[in-house]
Design an enzyme around this catalytic site. Structure first.
Site, mmCIF file in Angstrom:
data_model
loop_
_atom_site.group_PDB
_atom_site.id
_atom_site.type_symbol
_atom_site.label_atom_id
_atom_site.label_comp_id
_atom_site.label_asym_id
_atom_site.label_seq_id
_atom_site.Cartn_x
_atom_site.Cartn_y
_atom_site.Cartn_z
ATOM 1 N N PHE A 128 0.966 -46.812 -122.689
ATOM 2 C CA PHE A 128 0.619 -47.927 -121.789
ATOM 3 C C PHE A 128 -0.905 -47.997 -121.738
ATOM 4 N N LEU A 130 -3.873 -49.720 -120.251
ATOM 5 C CA LEU A 130 -4.559 -50.570 -119.276
ATOM 6 C C LEU A 130 -6.025 -50.165 -119.156
ATOM 7 N N THR A 163 -2.462 -41.736 -122.588
ATOM 8 C CA THR A 163 -1.440 -40.688 -122.702
ATOM 9 C C THR A 163 -0.474 -41.055 -123.826
ATOM 10 N N ARG A 248 4.445 -44.933 -110.636
ATOM 11 C CA ARG A 248 3.898 -44.058 -109.585
ATOM 12 C C ARG A 248 4.984 -43.169 -108.968
ATOM 13 N N ARG A 273 4.741 -8.076 -104.420
ATOM 14 C CA ARG A 273 3.411 -7.486 -104.262
ATOM 15 C C ARG A 273 3.283 -6.783 -102.910
ATOM 16 N N GLN A 341 -3.895 -18.483 -104.372
ATOM 17 C CA GLN A 341 -4.402 -17.591 -103.314
ATOM 18 C C GLN A 341 -3.399 -16.476 -103.008
ATOM 19 N N ILE A 342 -2.122 -16.849 -102.920
ATOM 20 C CA ILE A 342 -1.087 -15.848 -102.613
ATOM 21 C C ILE A 342 -0.981 -14.819 -103.740
ATOM 22 N N GLU A 368 -2.526 -43.193 -112.995
ATOM 23 C CA GLU A 368 -1.640 -44.234 -112.419
ATOM 24 C C GLU A 368 -2.149 -44.698 -111.055
HETATM 25 N N1 CAA Z 1 2.908 -56.750 -107.973
HETATM 26 C C1 CAA Z 1 2.633 -58.032 -108.333
HETATM 27 N N2 CAA Z 1 1.402 -58.550 -108.309
HETATM 28 C C2 CAA Z 1 0.391 -57.744 -107.935
HETATM 29 C C3 CAA Z 1 0.588 -56.415 -107.549
HETATM 30 C C4 CAA Z 1 1.927 -55.915 -107.578
HETATM 31 N N3 CAA Z 1 2.221 -54.659 -107.248
HETATM 32 N N4 CAA Z 1 -0.595 -55.877 -107.231
HETATM 33 C C5 CAA Z 1 -1.524 -56.843 -107.395
HETATM 34 N N5 CAA Z 1 -0.915 -57.968 -107.812
HETATM 35 C C6 CAA Z 1 -1.529 -59.267 -108.091
HETATM 36 C C7 CAA Z 1 -2.229 -59.782 -106.829
HETATM 37 O O1 CAA Z 1 -1.314 -60.459 -105.983
HETATM 38 C C8 CAA Z 1 -3.287 -60.695 -107.421
HETATM 39 O O2 CAA Z 1 -2.679 -61.923 -107.777
HETATM 40 P P1 CAA Z 1 -3.027 -63.285 -106.942
HETATM 41 O O3 CAA Z 1 -4.458 -63.570 -107.265
HETATM 42 O O4 CAA Z 1 -2.057 -64.265 -107.494
HETATM 43 O O5 CAA Z 1 -2.802 -62.952 -105.497
HETATM 44 C C9 CAA Z 1 -3.669 -59.995 -108.708
HETATM 45 O O6 CAA Z 1 -2.581 -59.138 -109.043
HETATM 46 C C10 CAA Z 1 -4.936 -59.163 -108.553
HETATM 47 O O7 CAA Z 1 -4.682 -58.210 -107.537
HETATM 48 P P2 CAA Z 1 -5.767 -57.732 -106.492
HETATM 49 O O8 CAA Z 1 -6.601 -58.895 -106.051
HETATM 50 O O9 CAA Z 1 -5.068 -56.928 -105.465
HETATM 51 O O10 CAA Z 1 -6.659 -56.825 -107.457
HETATM 52 P P3 CAA Z 1 -7.824 -55.811 -107.109
HETATM 53 O O11 CAA Z 1 -8.885 -56.005 -108.116
HETATM 54 O O12 CAA Z 1 -8.179 -55.881 -105.676
HETATM 55 O O13 CAA Z 1 -7.138 -54.375 -107.452
HETATM 56 C C11 CAA Z 1 -5.698 -52.472 -107.207
HETATM 57 C C12 CAA Z 1 -6.024 -53.917 -106.806
HETATM 58 C C13 CAA Z 1 -4.487 -52.076 -106.392
HETATM 59 C C14 CAA Z 1 -6.819 -51.530 -106.884
HETATM 60 C C15 CAA Z 1 -5.301 -52.399 -108.691
HETATM 61 O O14 CAA Z 1 -6.245 -52.955 -109.531
HETATM 62 C C16 CAA Z 1 -4.943 -51.012 -109.137
HETATM 63 O O15 CAA Z 1 -3.794 -50.645 -108.993
HETATM 64 N N6 CAA Z 1 -5.894 -50.187 -109.731
HETATM 65 C C17 CAA Z 1 -5.521 -48.896 -110.302
HETATM 66 C C18 CAA Z 1 -5.209 -49.058 -111.763
HETATM 67 C C19 CAA Z 1 -4.175 -48.084 -112.242
HETATM 68 O O16 CAA Z 1 -3.255 -47.711 -111.543
HETATM 69 N N7 CAA Z 1 -4.290 -47.679 -113.508
HETATM 70 C C20 CAA Z 1 -3.330 -46.833 -114.093
HETATM 71 C C21 CAA Z 1 -3.418 -46.906 -115.596
HETATM 72 S S1 CAA Z 1 -1.943 -46.285 -116.395
HETATM 73 C C22 CAA Z 1 -2.008 -44.629 -116.263
HETATM 74 O O17 CAA Z 1 -2.860 -44.092 -115.616
HETATM 75 C C23 CAA Z 1 -0.896 -43.853 -116.977
HETATM 76 C C24 CAA Z 1 -1.026 -42.406 -116.920
HETATM 77 O O18 CAA Z 1 -2.029 -41.856 -116.576
HETATM 78 C C25 CAA Z 1 0.029 -41.529 -117.323
HETATM 79 P P1 FAD Z 2 -13.097 -45.140 -111.476
HETATM 80 O O1 FAD Z 2 -12.292 -46.360 -111.288
HETATM 81 O O2 FAD Z 2 -14.454 -45.302 -112.061
HETATM 82 O O3 FAD Z 2 -13.214 -44.392 -110.083
HETATM 83 C C1 FAD Z 2 -14.157 -43.344 -109.821
HETATM 84 C C2 FAD Z 2 -13.969 -42.923 -108.367
HETATM 85 O O4 FAD Z 2 -14.333 -44.022 -107.504
HETATM 86 C C3 FAD Z 2 -12.529 -42.574 -108.018
HETATM 87 O O5 FAD Z 2 -12.503 -41.533 -107.070
HETATM 88 C C4 FAD Z 2 -11.998 -43.845 -107.390
HETATM 89 O O6 FAD Z 2 -10.897 -43.651 -106.522
HETATM 90 C C5 FAD Z 2 -13.245 -44.316 -106.632
HETATM 91 N N1 FAD Z 2 -13.230 -45.754 -106.363
HETATM 92 C C6 FAD Z 2 -13.280 -46.788 -107.259
HETATM 93 N N2 FAD Z 2 -13.218 -47.944 -106.627
HETATM 94 C C7 FAD Z 2 -13.125 -47.696 -105.311
HETATM 95 C C8 FAD Z 2 -12.984 -48.496 -104.132
HETATM 96 N N3 FAD Z 2 -12.919 -49.823 -104.198
HETATM 97 N N4 FAD Z 2 -12.896 -47.877 -102.941
HETATM 98 C C9 FAD Z 2 -12.934 -46.519 -102.869
HETATM 99 N N5 FAD Z 2 -13.017 -45.706 -103.922
HETATM 100 C C10 FAD Z 2 -13.133 -46.291 -105.137
HETATM 101 N N6 FAD Z 2 -4.852 -45.116 -118.243
HETATM 102 C C11 FAD Z 2 -4.006 -45.909 -118.967
HETATM 103 O O7 FAD Z 2 -4.144 -47.123 -118.957
HETATM 104 N N7 FAD Z 2 -2.984 -45.357 -119.672
HETATM 105 C C12 FAD Z 2 -2.766 -44.027 -119.724
HETATM 106 O O8 FAD Z 2 -1.820 -43.577 -120.379
HETATM 107 C C13 FAD Z 2 -3.654 -43.165 -118.994
HETATM 108 N N8 FAD Z 2 -3.495 -41.816 -119.037
HETATM 109 C C14 FAD Z 2 -4.469 -41.024 -118.490
HETATM 110 C C15 FAD Z 2 -4.437 -39.638 -118.713
HETATM 111 C C16 FAD Z 2 -5.457 -38.838 -118.232
HETATM 112 C C17 FAD Z 2 -5.431 -37.381 -118.504
HETATM 113 C C18 FAD Z 2 -6.538 -39.423 -117.502
HETATM 114 C C19 FAD Z 2 -7.698 -38.584 -117.016
HETATM 115 C C20 FAD Z 2 -6.548 -40.760 -117.239
HETATM 116 C C21 FAD Z 2 -5.525 -41.581 -117.738
HETATM 117 N N9 FAD Z 2 -5.569 -42.963 -117.571
HETATM 118 C C22 FAD Z 2 -4.702 -43.770 -118.261
HETATM 119 C C23 FAD Z 2 -6.665 -43.571 -116.837
HETATM 120 C C24 FAD Z 2 -6.517 -43.468 -115.313
HETATM 121 O O9 FAD Z 2 -5.521 -44.335 -114.864
HETATM 122 C C25 FAD Z 2 -7.889 -43.767 -114.700
HETATM 123 O O10 FAD Z 2 -8.715 -42.644 -114.989
HETATM 124 C C26 FAD Z 2 -7.812 -44.021 -113.216
HETATM 125 O O11 FAD Z 2 -7.132 -45.225 -112.955
HETATM 126 C C27 FAD Z 2 -9.214 -44.064 -112.576
HETATM 127 O O12 FAD Z 2 -10.086 -44.877 -113.293
HETATM 128 P P2 FAD Z 2 -11.563 -44.331 -113.705
HETATM 129 O O13 FAD Z 2 -11.356 -43.040 -114.376
HETATM 130 O O14 FAD Z 2 -12.247 -45.399 -114.449
HETATM 131 O O15 FAD Z 2 -12.281 -44.067 -112.340
#
Ligand code: CAA
Ligand code: FAD
Length: 384
Positions: A128, A130, A163, A248, A273, A341-342, A368
Site C-alpha cells: 500500500f 501512500l 512495507t 488500523r 527469578r 524492566q521485570i 498507519e
Molecule cells: N473516510 C472517508 N473520507 C475521509 C476519511 C475517512 N475515514 N477521512 C478523511 N476523509 C475525507 C475528508 O472528508 C475530506 O473530504 P471532503 O473535502 O470531501 O470533506 C478529505 O478526505 C480530506 O480529509 P481531511 O480534510 O480530514 O484531511 P487532512 O489533511 O486534515 O488529514 C488525517 C486528515 C486524518 C490526518 C489524514 O490525512 C491521515 O490519516 N493521515 C495519516 C496518514 C496515514 O495513516 N498513513 C498511513 C500510510 S500506510 C501505512 O503506514 C502502512 C503500514 O505502515 C504498514
Molecule cells: P510526519 O508526518 O513528518 O510527522 C512527524 C511528527 O509530527 C509525528 O510525531 C507526527 O505525529 C507529528 N505531526 C505531524 N503533523 C501534525 C499535526 N498536525 N499535529 C500534531 N502533530 C503532528 N506508509 C505507506 O504508505 N505504506 C506502508 O506500507 C508504510 N509502511 C511503513 C513501515 C515503516 C517501518 C515505517 C517507519 C513507516 C511506514 N509507512 C508506510 C509510513 C508511515 O505511515 C508514516 O511514517 C507515518 O504516517 C508518519 O509520517 P512521517 O513519517 O512523514 O511523519
C-alpha cells in the site's frame, strides 16, 4: 451482551497460536538480527488462508470475519511482529481495498491470487503506497503525479517506507491527477512491480520489525492502463482513508499481541527469578506492574474487538479503529518497556525476546497514522 468467543473463533485463535509457536518462534531472533524477510512463514500463512482472511471464498479468501482476524493477528504478533505486519498489510489494506472498492475484473485478476497469497506456486502479496518523503501524516499533499493520457495514466514520483516493498508483486499506489482539486484530485492505481519504470530502493535499516522489508519505490514514466484505476476519478484519497480505518484495527491487534506476548514472558520470568530470597513475583511492586499490564491489555483487546465487531456488523468504525490503535499501541510501548524492566539485565539482551518486542512496539505508534493523527481522527469525530 456476550463476551464469549464462538467455537470457530477459538479454533482460529488456536491455529494462529500453533502457527506462531511452531513456525515463527524458531529463528525469530536471527531474522531480526539479520533483517531477514520471513519468507517461509509468509508462504505458510498463505497455506493457512491467513493472507486473505476476510475475503469471501469466491474471491479466493477464507471468508472469515474481522474478529477472527484480530484474534489471529494478536497470536502471531505475540511472537513475531515482522511476520504479522506483512499479514496485516496484505489482508486489511490490499485485499480489503480491492474487495470493497475494486471492480469485478480487478478482483478476478488481482484479488484472487493476493487473497490466496500465491500465484503459480510463488508468493504473491501486495503493498500500500501512500506515504512519500514529504507527505506522511499530511497525506493529502501527494507529490507523485498520475497524468491522464486518455486510455492510460503516466505515474511519476517516489513513495517512502513501503512495507512488503520488495516482496510484493502488486502495489496500490496513490497519486495526484488534478492538483487544483486537492484531496479530490487523488487516484489509487493497481501497479505491478514488474512494469517498466518501477524501481525498488534500498531496504531501510530499522529499529524494529527488522524482518519486514521496508523500501522506497520510485516511478519514472510508469504507464498504467485506465482499467487499473480503483473507483471513480478522484476517489483515491477516500479509498486510502476508508481502507486505512480497517488497517488500523490490524495494527492495533499487532500492538495488542506485542503487549500480551511481553506480559506472558514477564509473568513466566517473575515466577523463576529469585531476589531477596524469593521469586520476584512475590514483591508487591512486580505484582502491581503485572496488574496494570493485564488491565491495560484487557482494555486494548476490548477496543480491538469492538472496532472489529462494528466493521463486521456494517457500522461506522473509523473512530473506534483510531481509539483501538492509539490505545493498543501506547499499551504495547508501556508493557514491553516494563517487561524489559521485570527481566532486569536479562531483558536487555536478545535471548529473552522482550528487548525485540520493545523495539517492535514503537512502530505501532507511528505507521498507519501516528498517535497524534489518531487523536485528530477521534477528536474530529467527537467534536463535529
Ligand atoms: N473516510 C472517508 N473520507 C475521509 C476519511 C475517512 N475515514 N477521512 C478523511 N476523509 C475525507 C475528508 O472528508 C475530506 O473530504 P471532503 O473535502 O470531501 O470533506 C478529505 O478526505 C480530506 O480529509 P481531511 O480534510 O480530514 O484531511 P487532512 O489533511 O486534515 O488529514 C488525517 C486528515 C486524518 C490526518 C489524514 O490525512 C491521515 O490519516 N493521515 C495519516 C496518514 C496515514 O495513516 N498513513 C498511513 C500510510 S500506510 C501505512 O503506514 C502502512 C503500514 O505502515 C504498514
Ligand atoms: P510526519 O508526518 O513528518 O510527522 C512527524 C511528527 O509530527 C509525528 O510525531 C507526527 O505525529 C507529528 N505531526 C505531524 N503533523 C501534525 C499535526 N498536525 N499535529 C500534531 N502533530 C503532528 N506508509 C505507506 O504508505 N505504506 C506502508 O506500507 C508504510 N509502511 C511503513 C513501515 C515503516 C517501518 C515505517 C517507519 C513507516 C511506514 N509507512 C508506510 C509510513 C508511515 O505511515 C508514516 O511514517 C507515518 O504516517 C508518519 O509520517 P512521517 O513519517 O512523514 O511523519
Amino acid at each position: 451482551m456476550d463476551f464469549s468467543l464462538s467455537e470457530e473463533h477459538v479454533m482460529i485463535q488456536q491455529a494462529a497460536r500453533d502457527f506462531a509457536v511452531n513456525e515463527c518462534l524458531p529463528g525469530v531472533i536471527e531474522r531480526d538480527e539479520h533483517q531477514k524477510f520471513p519468507y517461509d512463514q509468509v508462504m505458510k500463512l498463505a497455506d493457512l488462508g491467513f493472507l486473505g482472511m476476510m475475503v469471501p471464498e469466491n474471491d479466493g479468501g477464507a471468508g472469515l470475519d474481522m474478529i477472527s482476524y484480530v484474534l489471529a493477528m494478536e497470536e502471531i504478533s505475540k511472537i513475531d511482529a515482522s511476520t504479522s505486519v506483512c499479514m496485516s498489510v496484505n489482508n486489511s489494506l490490499v485485499c480489503y481495498g480491492l474487495e470493497a472498492f475494486g471492480n469485478e475484473e480487478q478482483k478476478k485478476k488481482y484479488l484472487v491470487p493476493l487473497a490466496q497469497g500465491k500465484k503459480d506456486g510463488e508468493l504473491y502479496i501486495g503493498a500500500f503506497l501512500l506515504s512519500e518523503p514529504e507527505a506522511g501524516s499530511d497525506a493529502t499533499s501527494q507529490r507523485t503525479t498520475a497524468e491522464d493520457k486518455g486510455d492510460h495514466y503516466v505515474i511519476n514520483g517516489v513513495k517512502n517506507w513501503i512495507t512488503n516493498g520488495n516482496t510484493a508483486s502488486v502495489y496500490l499506489v496513490m497519486a495526484q491527477t488534478h492538483p487544483e482539486k486537492g484531496s479530490h484530485g487523488i487516484n489509487t492505481f493497481i501497479v505491478e512491480k514488474a512494469w517498466p519504470g518501477v524501481k525498488v530502493g534500498a531496504k531501510e535499516n530499522k529499529l524494529g520489525i527488522r524482518g519486514s522489508d521496508t523500501h522506497s519505490i520510485s516511478f519514472t514514466d510508469v504507464k498504467v492502463p485506465k482499467e487499473n484505476r480503483i473507483g471513480a476519478d478522484g476517489f483515491g484519497f477516500k479509498f486510502a482513508m476508508q481502507t486505512l480505518s480497517g488497517g488500523r484495527i490490524g495494527i492495533a491487534s499487532q500492538a495488542l499481541g506485542l503487549a500480551s506476548g511481553a506480559m506472558e514472558r514477564a509473568i513466566a520470568y517473575s515466577k523463576e527469578r529469585k531476589a531477596f530470597g524469593t521469586e520476584i513475583k512475590n514483591h508487591q511492586i512486580i505484582q502491581f506492574k503485572i496488574a496494570d499490564m493485564a488491565t491495560r491489555i484487557n482494555a486494548a483487546r476490548l477496543l480491538c474487538l469492538k472496532a472489529a465487531w462494528q466493521k463486521d456488523n456494517g457500522q461506522d468504525y473509523t473512530e473506534s479503529a483510531a481509539m483501538a490503535k492509539v490505545y493498543a499501541s501506547e499499551t504495547a510501548m508501556w508493557v514491553t518497556t516494563e517487561a524489559v524492566q521485570i527481566h532486569g539485565g536479562y531483558g536487555y539482551v536478545k535471548e529473552y525476546h522482550v528487548e525485540r518486542m520493545m523495539r517492535d512496539a514503537k512502530i505501532t505508534q507511528i505507521y498507519e497514522g501516528t498517535s497524534e493523527m489518531q487523536r485528530i481522527v477521534i477528536s474530529r469525530g467527537i467534536l463535529k
